[in-house]
Design a protein around this motif. Structure first.
Motif, PDB file in Angstrom:
ATOM      1  N   ARG A  75       0.840  -1.211   0.000  1.00 41.39           N
ATOM      2  CA  ARG A  75       0.000   0.000   0.000  1.00 41.39           C
ATOM      3  C   ARG A  75       0.875   1.261   0.000  1.00 41.39           C
ATOM      4  O   ARG A  75       0.567   2.234  -0.682  1.00 41.39           O
ATOM      5  N   ARG A  76       1.929   1.250   0.784  1.00 44.08           N
ATOM      6  CA  ARG A  76       2.827   2.408   0.838  1.00 44.08           C
ATOM      7  C   ARG A  76       3.411   2.694  -0.545  1.00 44.08           C
ATOM      8  O   ARG A  76       3.463   3.846  -0.982  1.00 44.08           O
ATOM      9  N   ARG A  77       3.847   1.650  -1.228  1.00 36.97           N
ATOM     10  CA  ARG A  77       4.477   1.820  -2.540  1.00 36.97           C
ATOM     11  C   ARG A  77       3.461   2.320  -3.563  1.00 36.97           C
ATOM     12  O   ARG A  77       3.761   3.215  -4.361  1.00 36.97           O
ATOM     13  N   ARG A  78       2.254   1.749  -3.525  1.00 38.36           N
ATOM     14  CA  ARG A  78       1.227   2.143  -4.493  1.00 38.36           C
ATOM     15  C   ARG A  78       0.818   3.601  -4.307  1.00 38.36           C
ATOM     16  O   ARG A  78       0.571   4.322  -5.270  1.00 38.36           O
ATOM     17  N   ALA A  79       0.755   4.061  -3.053  1.00 40.90           N
ATOM     18  CA  ALA A  79       0.354   5.442  -2.772  1.00 40.90           C
ATOM     19  C   ALA A  79       1.539   6.400  -2.720  1.00 40.90           C
ATOM     20  O   ALA A  79       1.347   7.604  -2.520  1.00 40.90           O
ATOM     21  N   ALA A  80       2.759   5.874  -2.898  1.00 45.16           N
ATOM     22  CA  ALA A  80       3.986   6.694  -2.849  1.00 45.16           C
ATOM     23  C   ALA A  80       4.090   7.463  -1.540  1.00 45.16           C
ATOM     24  O   ALA A  80       4.421   8.652  -1.517  1.00 45.16           O
ATOM     25  N   ILE A  81       3.815   6.760  -0.427  1.00 44.45           N
ATOM     26  CA  ILE A  81       3.961   7.377   0.895  1.00 44.45           C
ATOM     27  C   ILE A  81       5.452   7.473   1.206  1.00 44.45           C
ATOM     28  O   ILE A  81       6.172   6.490   1.101  1.00 44.45           O
ATOM     29  N   PRO A  82       5.949   8.634   1.574  1.00 41.89           N
ATOM     30  CA  PRO A  82       7.394   8.795   1.781  1.00 41.89           C
ATOM     31  C   PRO A  82       7.910   7.966   2.947  1.00 41.89           C
ATOM     32  O   PRO A  82       7.161   7.636   3.877  1.00 41.89           O
ATOM     33  N   ASP A  83       9.186   7.653   2.915  1.00 40.21           N
ATOM     34  CA  ASP A  83       9.798   6.807   3.939  1.00 40.21           C
ATOM     35  C   ASP A  83       9.758   7.441   5.323  1.00 40.21           C
ATOM     36  O   ASP A  83       9.768   6.738   6.340  1.00 40.21           O
ATOM     37  N   ASP A  84       9.760   8.780   5.394  1.00 46.35           N
ATOM     38  CA  ASP A  84       9.794   9.428   6.706  1.00 46.35           C
ATOM     39  C   ASP A  84       8.416   9.557   7.360  1.00 46.35           C
ATOM     40  O   ASP A  84       8.306  10.091   8.462  1.00 46.35           O
ATOM     41  N   ALA A  85       7.368   9.060   6.703  1.00 46.28           N
ATOM     42  CA  ALA A  85       6.034   9.050   7.319  1.00 46.28           C
ATOM     43  C   ALA A  85       5.970   7.909   8.335  1.00 46.28           C
ATOM     44  O   ALA A  85       6.171   6.751   7.992  1.00 46.28           O
ATOM     45  N   VAL A  86       5.713   8.243   9.591  1.00 47.46           N
ATOM     46  CA  VAL A  86       5.697   7.249  10.661  1.00 47.46           C
ATOM     47  C   VAL A  86       4.375   7.337  11.414  1.00 47.46           C
ATOM     48  O   VAL A  86       3.628   8.316  11.302  1.00 47.46           O
ATOM     49  N   THR A  87       4.099   6.298  12.195  1.00 50.22           N
ATOM     50  CA  THR A  87       2.880   6.283  12.990  1.00 50.22           C
ATOM     51  C   THR A  87       2.931   7.374  14.051  1.00 50.22           C
ATOM     52  O   THR A  87       3.929   7.526  14.759  1.00 50.22           O
ATOM     53  N   GLN A  88       1.855   8.142  14.158  1.00 45.19           N
ATOM     54  CA  GLN A  88       1.743   9.205  15.146  1.00 45.19           C
ATOM     55  C   GLN A  88       0.381   9.140  15.817  1.00 45.19           C
ATOM     56  O   GLN A  88      -0.597   8.669  15.222  1.00 45.19           O
TER      57      GLN A  88
END
Length: 364
Positions: free
Chosen positions: A154-167
């Motif tokens: 899902r991260r790859r398909r949506a191009a979510i950046p690597d620095d996005a973390v759970t908050q």
């Protein structure tokens, strides 16, 4: 046409930092489409306003696949709004964006306290600049849960950046203010009843932001004259006989306010806060509870600023939907951020155009 003048004025200002002329042109075209397109503000409907060939493909690329950075545009938008309408308050406002499917970035089952039920929705936090006449969004963050951040596909398909973390929601809300680099010293207003109030308060104050935070009745606070922590609701109840009407408002029925000097259990006694209960005369149930670090603000001014939370909610339903703030149907993280950036610009054009006093123009 004044609306066109407002559009040109704003786009010339906030898009000036985009590196290419075609990007600046596409940005203006997209904002104009958001203002004029009928129905849902899909890229197809936005492109229908354009007279250029292959406009739909070009605008889709500009929003979803181009390289421009949305944060400089948002910072320029915040400066533009502050300069023209004298915004003196920042309102942090989490909101749920209903979605029908499962592919929009960040979508999932989210609980809505206001509706008392779970929705299929994105969870976003907006930072709104507010003055006496204008409220308009200037920054956004998606609150991404672990279901999205731990799923590599899902991260790859949506191009979510690597620095996005759970908050936590509170941390995401504070970051929405901090990453904009908003001027310190202006009041930050937030309904934090669903957040860790102490963490939110601590981080905002460390950034130099005076705060006005709505808190739950169960939040434990220490009265200035005491040493043991008590629930905020109990502290407000003991001072209820000292409530007084707030003058200088147009509200009906009038507002009663009671105040108690307090501090957080984890802070020193010389770090005072003011607990404020707001209620209507004759009502027995507890009123709204607000915590502020600005004890020097008059009660009438304070009450007007608490009302900005409701004003933002109403404005999101009206002007926000008119310009398609919640209409992005694409799957990408970058596309969502670019769309809400340009929709915020369109929102600002409408807000500035429709405010009661004449719009101020830039002078050379």
């Amino acid at each position: 046409m004044l609306l066109d003048e407002d559009l040109t004025d704003l786009c010339d200002d906030i898009l000036a930092g985009l590196p290419r002329s075609d990007q600046r042109r596409r940005g203006r075209e997209y904002v104009r489409g958001l203002l004029l397109a009928r129905g849902r503000k899909s890229i197809r409907n936005i492109a229908a306003i354009s007279t250029e060939p292959a406009a739909e493909q070009a605008l889709h690329h500009f929003v979803s696949d181009s390289t421009w950075d949305w944060m400089p545009v948002r910072r320029a938008l915040a400066r533009h709004v502050t300069r023209l309408c004298g915004a003196r308050t920042w309102v942090l406002h989490p909101t749920l964006i209903r979605k029908a499917g499962t592919h929009s970035v960040g979508v999932g089952r989210r609980y809505s306290p206001g509706l008392g039920q779970s929705l299929n929705a994105q969870h976003a936090v907006g930072l709104w600049a507010a003055s006496a006449s204008v409220v308009t969004p200037v920054n956004w963050r998606l609150h991404l849960n672990e279901d999205w951040l731990s799923d590599e596909k899902r991260r790859r398909r949506a191009a979510i950046p690597d620095d996005a973390v759970t908050q936590s929601l509170g941390a995401c809300t504070v970051e929405t203010y901090l990453e904009l680099g908003a001027p310190a010293g202006e009041l930050v207003v937030v309904d934090a009843r669903e957040m860790d109030v102490e963490a939110v308060l601590r981080r905002l104050r460390a950034a130099g932001a005076p705060v006005l935070i709505r808190v739950p009745a169960g939040l434990r606070l220490v009265p200035a004259a005491g040493s043991a922590a008590e629930p905020a609701g109990d502290l407000a109840a003991t001072a209820r006989h000292q409530r007084r009407p707030v003058f200088g408002l147009t509200a009906s029925p009038p507002v009663l306010a009671g105040t108690v000097a307090v501090r957080l259990p984890s802070t020193r006694s010389h770090d005072p806060l003011l607990l404020v209960e707001l209620s209507a005369p004759g009502r027995r149930e507890p009123g709204q509870l607000w915590l502020t670090s600005r004890g020097d603000i008059g009660l009438a001014d304070l009450v007007r600023r608490t009302a900005l939370v409701r004003r933002v909610t109403d404005d999101l339903e009206a002007t926000g939907d008119q310009v398609g703030l919640r209409d992005f149907t694409g799957r990408s993280y970058r596309g969502w951020h670019r769309h809400v950036t340009l929709a915020s610009a369109a929102h600002t054009v409408l807000a500035m155009h429709s405010r009661p006093e004449p719009a101020l123009r830039r002078t050379s």
